[in-house]
Design a protein around this motif. Structure first.
Motif, PDB file in Angstrom:
ATOM      1  N   ILE A 128       0.863  -1.178   0.000  1.00  0.00           N
ATOM      2  CA  ILE A 128       0.000   0.000   0.000  1.00  0.00           C
ATOM      3  C   ILE A 128       0.898   1.226   0.000  1.00  0.00           C
ATOM      4  N   ARG A 129       0.700   2.075  -0.975  1.00  0.00           N
ATOM      5  CA  ARG A 129       1.433   3.339  -0.962  1.00  0.00           C
ATOM      6  C   ARG A 129       0.743   4.333  -1.874  1.00  0.00           C
ATOM      7  N   GLY A 130       0.614   5.551  -1.421  1.00  0.00           N
ATOM      8  CA  GLY A 130       0.046   6.625  -2.209  1.00  0.00           C
ATOM      9  C   GLY A 130       0.464   7.953  -1.608  1.00  0.00           C
ATOM     10  N   PRO A 131       0.195   9.049  -2.305  1.00  0.00           N
ATOM     11  CA  PRO A 131       0.589  10.357  -1.798  1.00  0.00           C
ATOM     12  C   PRO A 131       0.023  10.659  -0.422  1.00  0.00           C
ATOM     13  N   GLY A 132      -1.164  10.126  -0.131  1.00  0.00           N
ATOM     14  CA  GLY A 132      -1.776  10.396   1.156  1.00  0.00           C
ATOM     15  C   GLY A 132      -1.573   9.307   2.178  1.00  0.00           C
ATOM     16  N   ASP A 133      -0.751   8.309   1.844  1.00  0.00           N
ATOM     17  CA  ASP A 133      -0.567   7.175   2.742  1.00  0.00           C
ATOM     18  C   ASP A 133       0.707   7.251   3.566  1.00  0.00           C
ATOM     19  N   GLY A 134       1.340   8.399   3.582  1.00  0.00           N
ATOM     20  CA  GLY A 134       2.556   8.535   4.371  1.00  0.00           C
ATOM     21  C   GLY A 134       3.658   7.655   3.839  1.00  0.00           C
ATOM     22  N   SER A 135       4.189   6.817   4.705  1.00  0.00           N
ATOM     23  CA  SER A 135       5.340   6.000   4.334  1.00  0.00           C
ATOM     24  C   SER A 135       4.953   4.689   3.671  1.00  0.00           C
ATOM     25  N   GLY A 136       3.681   4.377   3.586  1.00  0.00           N
ATOM     26  CA  GLY A 136       3.262   3.149   2.949  1.00  0.00           C
ATOM     27  C   GLY A 136       3.312   1.966   3.898  1.00  0.00           C
ATOM     28  N   GLU A 137       2.943   0.814   3.383  1.00  0.00           N
ATOM     29  CA  GLU A 137       2.852  -0.357   4.246  1.00  0.00           C
ATOM     30  C   GLU A 137       3.014  -1.634   3.439  1.00  0.00           C
ATOM     31  N   SER A 138       3.619  -2.634   4.047  1.00  0.00           N
ATOM     32  CA  SER A 138       3.677  -3.985   3.506  1.00  0.00           C
ATOM     33  C   SER A 138       3.803  -4.948   4.668  1.00  0.00           C
ATOM     34  N   SER A 139       3.687  -6.225   4.375  1.00  0.00           N
ATOM     35  CA  SER A 139       3.812  -7.218   5.436  1.00  0.00           C
ATOM     36  C   SER A 139       5.280  -7.454   5.766  1.00  0.00           C
ATOM     37  N   PRO A 140       5.629  -7.532   7.046  1.00  0.00           N
ATOM     38  CA  PRO A 140       7.006  -7.876   7.409  1.00  0.00           C
ATOM     39  C   PRO A 140       7.323  -9.343   7.165  1.00  0.00           C
ATOM     40  N   ASN A 141       6.282 -10.140   6.868  1.00  0.00           N
ATOM     41  CA  ASN A 141       6.460 -11.575   6.679  1.00  0.00           C
ATOM     42  C   ASN A 141       6.307 -11.929   5.202  1.00  0.00           C
ATOM     43  N   ALA A 142       7.063 -11.223   4.356  1.00  0.00           N
ATOM     44  CA  ALA A 142       6.999 -11.500   2.922  1.00  0.00           C
ATOM     45  C   ALA A 142       7.352 -12.956   2.649  1.00  0.00           C
ATOM     46  N   GLN A 143       6.607 -13.580   1.724  1.00  0.00           N
ATOM     47  CA  GLN A 143       6.785 -14.994   1.433  1.00  0.00           C
ATOM     48  C   GLN A 143       7.689 -15.205   0.222  1.00  0.00           C
ATOM     49  N   SER A 144       8.493 -16.230   0.274  1.00  0.00           N
ATOM     50  CA  SER A 144       9.388 -16.557  -0.839  1.00  0.00           C
ATOM     51  C   SER A 144       9.446 -18.074  -0.992  1.00  0.00           C
ATOM     52  N   TRP A 145       9.295 -18.545  -2.241  1.00  0.00           N
ATOM     53  CA  TRP A 145       9.333 -19.981  -2.528  1.00  0.00           C
ATOM     54  C   TRP A 145      10.260 -20.239  -3.710  1.00  0.00           C
ATOM     55  N   PRO A 146      10.779 -21.449  -3.831  1.00  0.00           N
ATOM     56  CA  PRO A 146      11.718 -21.780  -4.925  1.00  0.00           C
ATOM     57  C   PRO A 146      10.999 -22.151  -6.218  1.00  0.00           C
ATOM     58  N   TYR A 147       9.983 -21.383  -6.564  1.00  0.00           N
ATOM     59  CA  TYR A 147       9.226 -21.660  -7.774  1.00  0.00           C
ATOM     60  C   TYR A 147       9.535 -20.629  -8.854  1.00  0.00           C
ATOM     61  N   GLY A 148      10.794 -20.244  -8.957  1.00  0.00           N
ATOM     62  CA  GLY A 148      11.188 -19.331 -10.018  1.00  0.00           C
ATOM     63  C   GLY A 148      10.966 -19.957 -11.388  1.00  0.00           C
ATOM     64  N   ALA A 149      10.973 -19.119 -12.417  1.00  0.00           N
ATOM     65  CA  ALA A 149      10.644 -19.605 -13.756  1.00  0.00           C
ATOM     66  C   ALA A 149      11.580 -20.723 -14.198  1.00  0.00           C
ATOM     67  N   ALA A 150      12.877 -20.525 -14.037  1.00  0.00           N
ATOM     68  CA  ALA A 150      13.830 -21.553 -14.464  1.00  0.00           C
ATOM     69  C   ALA A 150      13.776 -22.771 -13.553  1.00  0.00           C
ATOM     70  N   ALA A 151      13.679 -22.547 -12.240  1.00  0.00           N
ATOM     71  CA  ALA A 151      13.654 -23.660 -11.290  1.00  0.00           C
ATOM     72  C   ALA A 151      12.414 -24.530 -11.490  1.00  0.00           C
ATOM     73  N   LEU A 152      11.253 -23.896 -11.620  1.00  0.00           N
ATOM     74  CA  LEU A 152      10.017 -24.653 -11.800  1.00  0.00           C
ATOM     75  C   LEU A 152       9.998 -25.356 -13.149  1.00  0.00           C
ATOM     76  N   SER A 153      10.533 -24.699 -14.176  1.00  0.00           N
ATOM     77  CA  SER A 153      10.579 -25.320 -15.495  1.00  0.00           C
ATOM     78  C   SER A 153      11.394 -26.605 -15.462  1.00  0.00           C
ATOM     79  N   LYS A 154      12.490 -26.611 -14.735  1.00  0.00           N
ATOM     80  CA  LYS A 154      13.306 -27.818 -14.630  1.00  0.00           C
ATOM     81  C   LYS A 154      12.549 -28.938 -13.924  1.00  0.00           C
ATOM     82  N   ARG A 155      11.835 -28.581 -12.879  1.00  0.00           N
ATOM     83  CA  ARG A 155      11.061 -29.606 -12.167  1.00  0.00           C
ATOM     84  C   ARG A 155       9.982 -30.200 -13.067  1.00  0.00           C
TER      85      ARG A 155
END
Length: 770
Positions: free
Chosen positions: A270-297
């Protein structure tokens, strides 16, 4: 410990040691629960090297302004992921390294770890065999999600246990690839010397972080260039992509996914001119399903559909738990419930490939014409459109995918994997629309260095302002001119413009019964909402092509924000915004394009359909009049605000006039236009003081007028008395007469007053007062 936002995870990351780069450092002040800005001592120009999994990007940033102007950029097609797997052999050793859960998947692993403990057996009717299969599947998924923070996921761990061949393991980056990287970096170092770049940041992601010979690889780069390689952790990699999207848009609110070669990330932003500093989750998710990695699987599965389904189910479960773990902001959840789906921002090469495929589907079969704005940043598609592309490509073999614009042969081979991943996403996350972004490590890293007051600026406006100051056109407006002209243009719209434009959706209304009316209304609202941002931009550039031959002005102005135009790289604009700007600017110069068919194709991208296109023509004629009243910098405040000058005083104003009390207009011949000192035979046009009221536009809804726009030109300045100014006012009145009050095409009904009711005909008379 309170949660942290994107920039907090990068705290101190972009502050270089003084001994290495010679730049001073400054402390950063950030809040712990927001995406507050960071301030560093790094000075521009600076260079950013993004060592991604599927390519290495280089860019020189000219200044740390909101629009992050790029002096030069290029990409080296060196896939560090492929370098570690292309020649790999199947794993023969039965020994595996000890593994620990990654940050982003800890919660999911914990849930799956409890799934087979037998403590909760609420359904005694469940078949034991089916239950065993479910527990076994979850156990496999749990093993797949277990990872070391600095290593890749253990891919397909269960295949070896079932007697199948395990997939290739990660191999060291070869000497050949290292040499290619070093020679590429030496080229970029020469460019930095030429551009007087003192600060160079080399940012590496998963492929470099997890390479078996990563230390040796980094040392070779250091020895050749003196540049230190800085490794992003998984949390930093996920968050810096979100910052890249924020850098490339004016306002963001929705979910965000970034697809690289080795991993994919999920968060909300979330970010906009009226939203101050903006916001996101501190618990961002990451998985090994990148395009090249998943394609190989998937390729490793061959034609084994059961094995492919296992991978698909695995991703579905991972995304399901990941969506829960990021704790989506209630505002975004409310948007989802109200709109029937989430807004999803997509970044990364794999997702951009899907975006280009969406564009390719819009090729007209009759003449082969392509989608007219092949710029990925700002491209918007509906969830339904994306679903069609995903379903078409997910079951294809890599060699069956044909190349299209901006999708190379290597990228085309990854498309089935990208489509399969998105299919799993869409099974978990309802998607209303998708916004594509080219923001990456370079944009996100630089955006994170900007102070909060600069982050809150409009990137599109800042890009245009910089262009006008540096283009050499000598048409950059004074600050006072910009304010006066913006108010002048805005005042030409009815005070209740939005209410007049949008059709009623109540029971029994035309809008409620006509097919597609609700979509038209939603698109028209998008157009209306965009005008507050676009009007100042239009004012800035309205005179920038006055020096060209008259027959070239319309085409040059139309092209300005389109591919091939000087501002094609302008951030913060959707394709609908670009279409609106192009259409209005062409009308500002009479709308006579060298290629009318291309002009029509762009007009179709203006959100709001015919009603919005009519409004664009009206706005273009307002700019024509404004340009005549202020042809050179410094004149607007003297004329439009009525200030005195050595030539006398004059004034041009738009005034809001209420409709007659009965809400009905007087019938009038729409072909009659009175200009200058022509006599009037309409007694209703005379005010009490003998001067004329000039109704340029009357907006109405369903036959009921909501307001009139009256233009008054007071003589006293020679710029306002010339015939060409009178012609401009006449053209404005005629454009207004054809505009249907911006409403007729949407929901006007016939009435006893014929064409005048609900179609904004109004009066087309024009008055000049002494």
């Amino acid at each position: 410990m309170p949660p942290v936002g994107c920039i907090d995870t990068l705290r101190g990351f972009f502050t270089p040691p003084a001994s290495t780069h010679g730049a001073s450092t400054a402390s950063r002040s950030t809040s712990n629960n927001s995406m507050a800005s960071s301030t560093s001592g790094i000075q521009a120009p600076l260079a950013i090297v993004d060592m991604g999994s599927n390519g290495i990007r280089f860019g020189i940033i000219a200044s740390l302004d909101r629009h992050l102007p790029v002096l030069y950029e290029e990409r080296a097609s060196i896939s560090l992921f492929e370098a570690q797997f292309s020649d790999a052999k199947p794993l023969t050793s039965p020994h595996r390294p000890a593994l620990t859960p990654s940050i982003s998947n800890t919660a999911t692993i914990a849930v799956l770890g409890r799934s087979g403990d037998g403590d909760d057996d609420e359904d005694d009717d469940v078949d034991d065999e089916d239950n065993d299969d479910d527990v076994d599947h979850k156990a496999r998924l749990r093993r797949t999600l277990v990872a070391n923070e600095d290593d890749v996921l253990l891919l397909d761990d269960y295949h070896a246990a079932e007697g199948e061949n395990a997939p290739p393991t990660r191999q060291p980056i070869s000497e050949k690839v290292i040499d290619e990287v070093v020679r590429t970096f030496e080229r970029w170092q020469a460019l930095c010397h030429q551009a007087n770049v003192k600060n160079v940041r080399v940012i590496a992601t998963e492929a470099t972080r997890t390479a078996p010979n990563s230390t040796e690889f980094q040392a070779r780069i250091k020895a050749a260039t003196g540049w230190d390689v800085e490794l992003l952790t998984k949390a930093q990699e996920a968050n810096i992509g979100a910052l890249g999207v924020m850098a490339s848009y004016h306002t963001v609110r929705g979910l965000f996914m970034d697809l690289g070669g080795g991993s994919v990330q999920l968060n909300y932003i979330i970010r906009g001119p009226g939203d101050g500093s903006g916001e996101s989750s501190p618990n961002a998710q990451s998985w090994p399903y990148g395009a090249a990695a998943l394609s190989k699987r998937l390729n490793h599965c061959g034609h084994d559909q059961a094995a492919r389904q296992v991978i698909y189910d695995e991703m579905v479960q991972a995304f399901k738990h990941g969506l829960e773990d990021i704790h989506v902001n209630p505002l975004i959840r409310d948007d989802n419930e109200r709109n029937g789906g989430y807004r999803l921002y997509l970044s990364g090469g794999g997702f951009r490939g899907l975006g280009y495929l969406l564009m390719a589907r819009k090729i007209k079969k009759k003449d082969g014409s392509r989608y007219p704005i092949p710029v990925i940043n700002g491209y918007v598609a509906t969830g339904k459109e994306l679903a069609k592309v995903v379903e078409e490509y997910r079951h294809m073999a890599p060699e069956e995918v044909h190349t299209v614009f901006r999708v190379s042969k290597r990228r085309a081979k990854l498309i089935p994997a990208c489509a399969t991943l998105m299919a799993a996403v869409m099974e978990v996350i309802p998607i209303k629309d998708v916004y594509f972004s080219e923001g990456g490590v370079r944009q996100g890293g630089c955006f994170g260095m900007l102070p909060l007051d600069i982050q809150n600026k409009d990137p599109a406006f800042e890009t245009v302002l910089s262009f006008m100051r540096t283009s050499g056109l000598h048409q950059c407006l004074h600050e006072s001119d910009l304010k006066v002209l913006s108010l002048f243009v805005a005042s030409a719209l009815p005070s209740d413009f939005a209410r007049c434009c949008l059709p009623s959706t109540g029971e029994g209304s035309v809008a409620a019964t006509e097919n597609g009316a609700s979509k038209d209304a939603a698109d028209l609202q998008v157009f209306i909402d965009s005008l507050a941002r676009l009007v100042p931009i239009l004012v800035l550039v309205m005179n920038c092509y006055n020096q060209l031959p008259k027959e070239a002005r319309s085409t040059a102005a139309w092209q300005l924000f389109l591919p091939g135009g000087a501002l094609a790289n302008c951030y913060g604009l959707t394709h609908g915004d670009r279409a609106t700007l192009a259409t209005v600017l062409s009308e500002r110069h009479e709308g006579d394009l060298a290629d009318p068919d291309s002009g029509d194709a762009i007009k179709k991208l203006v959100p709001g359909g015919k009603v919005a296109r009519q409004a664009c023509k009206y706005l273009g004629k307002i700019l024509t009049l404004a340009g005549l009243c202020s042809p050179l910098p410094g004149m607007a405040s003297l004329i439009l605000s009525g200030g005195p000058s050595k030539h006398g005083s004059g004034r041009v104003t738009f005034e809001q006039s209420p409709s007659p009390s009965n809400g009905r207009r007087r019938p009038r011949d729409p072909d009659r236009t009175r200009v200058g000192d022509e006599p009037s035979d309409d007694e209703h046009e005379q005010d009490a003081d003998g001067s004329d009221d000039i109704v340029v536009l009357q907006a109405s809804e369903g036959g009921q007028g909501h307001g009139q726009v009256v233009i008054r030109v007071d003589k006293g300045h020679p710029l306002l008395e010339a015939p060409n100014v009178q012609d401009a006012v006449r053209a404005l009145a005629e454009a207004a007469a054809k505009s249907h009050g911006f409403t007729g095409g949407a929901h006007a009904k016939d009435s006893d007053e014929g064409d005048y009711i609900g179609k904004g005909k109004g009066k087309k008379s024009v008055s000049y007062n002494d």
